[in-house]
Design a protein around this motif. Structure first.
Motif, PDB file in Angstrom:
ATOM      1  N   TYR A 147      15.173 -34.949  -3.972  1.00  0.00           N
ATOM      2  CA  TYR A 147      13.992 -34.322  -4.495  1.00  0.00           C
ATOM      3  C   TYR A 147      13.997 -34.569  -6.193  1.00  0.00           C
ATOM      4  O   TYR A 147      12.934 -34.559  -6.623  1.00  0.00           O
ATOM      5  CB  TYR A 147      13.988 -32.631  -4.235  1.00  0.00           C
ATOM      6  N   GLN A 166      11.443 -22.105   4.765  1.00  0.00           N
ATOM      7  CA  GLN A 166      11.499 -22.699   6.142  1.00  0.00           C
ATOM      8  C   GLN A 166      11.401 -21.758   7.245  1.00  0.00           C
ATOM      9  O   GLN A 166      11.601 -20.446   6.910  1.00  0.00           O
ATOM     10  CB  GLN A 166      12.489 -23.910   6.453  1.00  0.00           C
ATOM     11  N   ASP A 208      22.393 -24.983   2.488  1.00  0.00           N
ATOM     12  CA  ASP A 208      21.421 -25.948   3.044  1.00  0.00           C
ATOM     13  C   ASP A 208      20.136 -26.179   2.274  1.00  0.00           C
ATOM     14  O   ASP A 208      19.574 -27.174   2.075  1.00  0.00           O
ATOM     15  CB  ASP A 208      20.966 -25.539   4.429  1.00  0.00           C
ATOM     16  N   LEU A 209      19.454 -24.914   1.778  1.00  0.00           N
ATOM     17  CA  LEU A 209      18.332 -25.098   1.112  1.00  0.00           C
ATOM     18  C   LEU A 209      18.681 -24.736  -0.464  1.00  0.00           C
ATOM     19  O   LEU A 209      18.136 -25.653  -1.316  1.00  0.00           O
ATOM     20  CB  LEU A 209      17.297 -24.072   1.541  1.00  0.00           C
ATOM     21  N   ASN A 266       8.533 -26.588   4.906  1.00  0.00           N
ATOM     22  CA  ASN A 266       9.483 -27.144   3.918  1.00  0.00           C
ATOM     23  C   ASN A 266       8.877 -26.828   2.531  1.00  0.00           C
ATOM     24  O   ASN A 266       8.986 -27.800   1.784  1.00  0.00           O
ATOM     25  CB  ASN A 266       9.576 -28.567   4.151  1.00  0.00           C
TER      26      ASN A 266
HETATM   27  C1  SOE Z   1      17.036 -28.534   7.288  1.00  0.00           C
HETATM   28  O1  SOE Z   1      17.104 -27.106   6.529  1.00  0.00           O
HETATM   29  C2  SOE Z   1      16.766 -29.742   5.827  1.00  0.00           C
HETATM   30  O2  SOE Z   1      16.891 -30.930   6.704  1.00  0.00           O
HETATM   31  C3  SOE Z   1      17.952 -29.577   4.856  1.00  0.00           C
HETATM   32  O3  SOE Z   1      19.129 -29.841   5.512  1.00  0.00           O
HETATM   33  C4  SOE Z   1      17.418 -30.767   3.835  1.00  0.00           C
HETATM   34  O4  SOE Z   1      18.716 -30.514   2.890  1.00  0.00           O
HETATM   35  C5  SOE Z   1      16.266 -30.350   3.371  1.00  0.00           C
HETATM   36  O5  SOE Z   1      15.844 -31.575   2.138  1.00  0.00           O
HETATM   37  C6  SOE Z   1      15.126 -30.248   4.275  1.00  0.00           C
HETATM   38  O6  SOE Z   1      15.614 -29.441   5.531  1.00  0.00           O
END
Ligand code: SOE
Length: 392
Positions: free
Chosen positions: A133, A163, A189-190, A273
């Motif tokens: 990003y 999400q 993850d986020l 997202n």
């Molecule tokens: C799933 O939550 C995911 O693919 C993440 O693992 C990524 O890092 C993020 O950019 C988009 O969502």
């Protein structure tokens, strides 16, 4: 032109995004100093690896990482497999003298992250952590404006990464909900993305407090390891226990005196997202929303009277980061306002990676930058467990 022979480990969501970037970077970046060659795809299962190599355009396949690392026709290893494999693969690759590109988060622990930093430093190889990003043109513009002093003294960082794909109870025990594989849930993850951006845009975080929650703690087991975003479990599957956070909130204090709030969850119904942040300073504010990736909202305190308000900058003309060819030769991708997308953040990232390998000049985020994010992730974990403010 010089070539960089790439070995990719993993072929799911990030393996596909990285493969696409290797295929497209030369098309959009004529100034590329070294062309990535999609040499070898490395995967566990022959059938999937062969199929993905064919579909993505990899020249060769191996099913064992040691075989990949032993090849002298591989210059760089790209790691896109689940988080608990990052450290071993990166350390082995560095020892084999390969440059290393690794998906976020760097590792599942500070100890492993430190070993990764030591290994790439000792080997003297180029290393990069994929926080795609940063190279969304609108976010790179935010970096340029903040560094230029356009916001003045910074008072606040505020980020959301929302999400909702994990809300159905029948989403199975895939790797992203297993601590021993992922290290954490929505945190790594986020929120790892938000932390990387916060550190890049505002500087170090000194201390924080944090709270986490697991909203659904039992999920159906899959009968085979699923490295995607969750397949479907059979009706009569056994249930497994989720041991990671479904949602996380943090308060933080930055070294520059700014206050921060961060939130990440995969249970925010309606948000798909929603990677959003706002920065407030003495001269104005900036606001970004990935779901409107080409736009940056800017409030300038210098605007007076009946002209005040957030203006909408569309970061799509040649003047914006990544959007113009060198020496004003025109638009890199398309004419102004013919917007770009998620995949271009990876293409821009791979461009800077290839330039770094070609010149030997390190780019960012490096593994060292990734260690800083890992220290914040670890502090969040400690703060959530203790219920106290924690120094990073
Ligand atoms: C799933 O939550 C995911 O693919 C993440 O693992 C990524 O890092 C993020 O950019 C988009 O969502």
């Amino acid at each position: 032109m010089k070539e960089i022979n790439v070995g990719l480990v993993g072929y799911n969501f990030m393996g596909r995004a990285h493969s696409n970037a290797y295929r497209q970077v030369g098309f959009y970046f004529p100034e590329l100093k070294a062309k990535p060659v999609m040499k070898v795809l490395c995967g566990r299962t022959k059938e999937r690896t062969d199929a993905c190599a064919e579909a993505f355009g990899w020249e060769d396949v191996v099913y064992d990482v040691d075989e990949l690392l032993a090849r002298d026709d591989i210059d760089m290893v790209d790691i896109t497999v689940p988080n608990n494999q990052h450290a071993e693969l990166a350390i082995k690759a560095a020892k084999a003298g390969k440059h290393v590109f690794c998906e976020k988060p760097l590792a599942t622990s500070v100890a492993d992250a430190k070993k990764m930093v030591a290994a790439v430093k000792k080997a003297g190889v180029v290393n990069m952590l994929c926080h795609n990003y940063r190279r969304a043109p609108a976010i790179s513009l935010a970096k340029k404006m903040i560094d230029n002093g356009d916001l003045g003294d910074i008072y606040h960082w505020r980020s959301l990464y929302l999400q909702d794909w994990l809300m159905p109870p029948d989403v199975p025990m895939m790797w992203r909900v297993q601590k021993e594989i992922a290290g954490s849930g929505s945190l790594g993850d986020l929120m790892a993305h938000s932390i990387d951006l916060a550190l890049w845009l505002l500087g170090d975080i000194n201390s924080l407090s944090c709270a986490m929650e697991t909203f659904i703690d039992k999920r159906p087991q899959l009968d085979s390891f699923d490295t995607g975003l969750g397949g479907k479990a059979a009706k009569d599957s056994k249930m497994g226990t989720v041991d990671v956070d479904d949602g996380v909130v943090a308060l933080c204090r930055f070294a520059n005196g700014a206050l921060g709030t961060m939130e990440a969850t995969r249970f925010a119904a309606g948000h798909k997202n929603y990677n959003w942040f706002e920065v407030n300073g003495s001269k104005g504010s900036l606001r970004f929303n990935l779901e409107r990736m080409n736009e940056l909202e800017y409030y300038n305190c210098a605007d007076k009277g009946d002209r005040t308000g957030f203006r909408l900058i569309q970061a799509t003309d040649d003047s914006h980061p990544f959007m113009g060819l060198p020496k004003g030769a025109g638009p890199r991708f398309w004419p102004v306002a013919h917007i770009i997308g998620y995949e271009h953040t990876f293409i821009n990232t791979v461009f800077d990676l290839c330039q770094a390998v070609a010149t030997g000049k390190q780019t960012s985020p490096s593994f060292e930058d990734g260690l800083k994010t890992q220290l914040v992730l670890d502090a969040c974990d400690k703060a959530a467990t203790s219920g106290k403010w924690v120094k990073v």
